[in-house]
Scaffold this motif. Structure first.
Motif, short mmCIF file in Angstrom:
data_model
loop_
_atom_site.label_atom_id
_atom_site.label_comp_id
_atom_site.label_asym_id
_atom_site.label_seq_id
_atom_site.Cartn_x
_atom_site.Cartn_y
_atom_site.Cartn_z
N VAL A 249 9.86 5.98 -11.97
CA VAL A 249 9.52 6.91 -12.73
C VAL A 249 10.24 8.33 -12.45
O VAL A 249 11.06 8.94 -13.25
N CYS A 250 9.91 8.66 -11.04
CA CYS A 250 10.06 9.96 -10.76
C CYS A 250 11.26 10.03 -9.59
O CYS A 250 12.01 10.94 -9.15
N GLY A 251 11.09 8.77 -8.80
CA GLY A 251 12.08 8.74 -7.46
C GLY A 251 11.49 9.28 -6.40
O GLY A 251 11.84 9.03 -5.24
N ASP A 252 10.06 9.68 -6.28
CA ASP A 252 9.15 9.90 -5.13
C ASP A 252 9.03 8.60 -4.41
O ASP A 252 9.25 7.45 -5.03
N THR A 253 8.77 8.50 -3.04
CA THR A 253 8.41 7.23 -2.38
C THR A 253 7.16 7.06 -2.81
O THR A 253 5.87 7.51 -2.50
N ILE A 254 7.03 5.61 -2.90
CA ILE A 254 5.66 4.89 -2.95
C ILE A 254 5.00 4.83 -1.90
O ILE A 254 5.47 4.28 -0.91
N ARG A 255 3.71 5.09 -1.91
CA ARG A 255 2.84 5.28 -0.76
C ARG A 255 1.94 4.15 -0.53
O ARG A 255 1.40 3.54 -1.74
N ASP A 256 1.37 3.57 0.48
CA ASP A 256 0.35 2.75 0.57
C ASP A 256 -0.97 3.60 1.10
O ASP A 256 -0.98 4.40 1.91
N PHE A 257 -1.92 3.03 0.50
CA PHE A 257 -3.48 3.72 1.02
C PHE A 257 -4.53 2.67 1.00
O PHE A 257 -4.51 1.94 0.21
N SER A 258 -4.96 2.63 2.22
CA SER A 258 -6.24 1.68 2.47
C SER A 258 -7.62 2.44 2.39
O SER A 258 -7.82 3.22 2.96
N PHE A 259 -8.42 1.51 1.69
CA PHE A 259 -9.87 2.35 1.65
C PHE A 259 -10.62 1.06 1.37
O PHE A 259 -10.27 0.21 0.74
N ALA A 260 -11.88 1.45 1.68
CA ALA A 260 -13.09 0.23 1.52
C ALA A 260 -12.46 -1.12 2.00
O ALA A 260 -11.88 -1.07 3.30
N SER A 261 -12.38 -2.23 1.30
CA SER A 261 -11.92 -3.33 1.85
C SER A 261 -10.61 -3.80 0.99
O SER A 261 -10.08 -4.97 0.86
N THR A 262 -9.88 -2.60 0.30
CA THR A 262 -8.52 -2.92 -0.18
C THR A 262 -7.62 -2.02 0.02
O THR A 262 -7.71 -0.94 0.85
N THR A 263 -6.53 -2.22 -0.56
CA THR A 263 -5.34 -1.39 -0.30
C THR A 263 -4.75 -0.59 -1.92
O THR A 263 -4.95 -1.71 -2.75
N ALA A 264 -3.98 0.27 -1.97
CA ALA A 264 -3.38 0.78 -3.34
C ALA A 264 -2.27 0.91 -2.85
O ALA A 264 -1.69 1.68 -1.91
N GLN A 265 -1.38 0.89 -3.64
CA GLN A 265 0.05 1.46 -3.80
C GLN A 265 0.11 2.51 -4.95
O GLN A 265 -0.22 2.18 -5.93
N TYR A 266 0.57 3.63 -4.79
CA TYR A 266 0.71 4.65 -5.75
C TYR A 266 1.78 5.55 -5.40
O TYR A 266 2.36 5.61 -4.48
#
Length: 277
Positions: A249-266
């Motif tokens: 959408v915007c060209g920014d770098t997608i990041r990875d984030f870990s929390f609790a027992s899962t991960t998220a990409q945003y």
């Protein structure tokens, strides 16, 4: 993890090919998969498949004796369709079959699990609702009757991260880690924001993204061979599993984030006001 779009495609495949066929030999290779020991899968031998349905991430095959086989796919479970004589076509690194259901037409339904621990469950019950995990399922965003009110009830005013609620099967059926990332990116909502912090406009946007993402994926995967569904799912992801790549959408770098027992990409630009979690 199989989620509702892939499981729906699997159910559609089985409805097209298995319904009307009689089960011959049943061979359970991993007995930890059997959750109804008093009524094991072997009792289905000789019975005809009469229907196939999806309940969240669960597959339910109905039989002529009014029994239902519920396959809880868990984290790594799946089902493989074998035509007569095609054993040699299965890759050496393919997930092992934990149960086999031979059909009178010569095909075999194999139930597999790719995990290092068994997450798959086989239940033979009078009705799918007898399986506790099915009975507790919340409303399904793929259901045409799913409404903004259903979604608002699921979110409530809870001080819980929206990503966790999206994956909470008792609140919303069928969504897992991958599609929750896709939904939040489409709605431009942070993976760590609490439901209580969302205003009416954000809730409406998130509802639209949830329905659009789930139903769009179901439609996109319709007709794809079941052994290709995992690859099709991965290829269709815009942010999930794309850490380090450019946001589409915007060209920014997608990041990875870990929390609790899962991960998220945003995407920081799209979802967190530029902040890196």
């Amino acid at each position: 993890m199989p989620e509702s779009p892939e499981v729906q495609a699997l159910v559609d495949f089985l409805a097209d090919r298995a319904v009307g066929r009689r089960v011959g030999e049943v061979d359970v290779l991993e007995f930890r998969t059997v959750k109804t020991r008093q009524v094991p899968p072997s009792t289905l031998a000789g019975q005809t498949v009469t229907g196939a349905e999806r309940h969240g991430k669960h597959v339910a095959l109905a039989f002529g004796d009014e029994k239902t086989l519920v396959v809880s796919l868990g984290r790594h479970g799946w089902m493989r369709w074998r035509e007569p004589g095609d054993e040699a076509t299965v890759a050496a690194d393919a997930p092992p079959a934990l149960a086999l259901f031979g059909l009178d037409s010569g095909q075999t339904i194999e139930v597999t699990d790719a995990g290092s621990w068994v997450s798959l469950g086989l239940h033979v019950v009078d009705d799918a609702i007898a399986v506790p995990a099915v009975a507790k399922l919340g409303p399904d965003p793929a259901d045409p009757a799913f409404s903004p009110n259903d979604f608002d009830v699921a979110l409530g005013g809870r001080r819980k991260q929206v990503k966790a609620i999206l994956q909470e099967q008792e609140s919303l059926a069928g969504i897992g880690n991958a599609y929750s990332d896709e939904i939040l990116h489409a709605a431009k909502v942070s993976p760590v924001v609490h439901a209580a912090a969302l205003d009416d406009g954000a809730r409406e946007t998130l509802y639209t993204a949830t329905v659009g993402t789930v139903r769009g994926a179901i439609e996109a995967q319709r007709g794809i061979p079941i052994h290709e569904l995992k690859a099709a799912k991965v290829a269709a992801m815009r942010v999930h599993g794309r850490a380090g790549e450019a946001c589409p959408v915007c060209g920014d770098t997608i990041r990875d984030f870990s929390f609790a027992s899962t991960t998220a990409q945003y995407c920081p630009t799209c979802q967190t006001g530029g902040s890196v979690l």
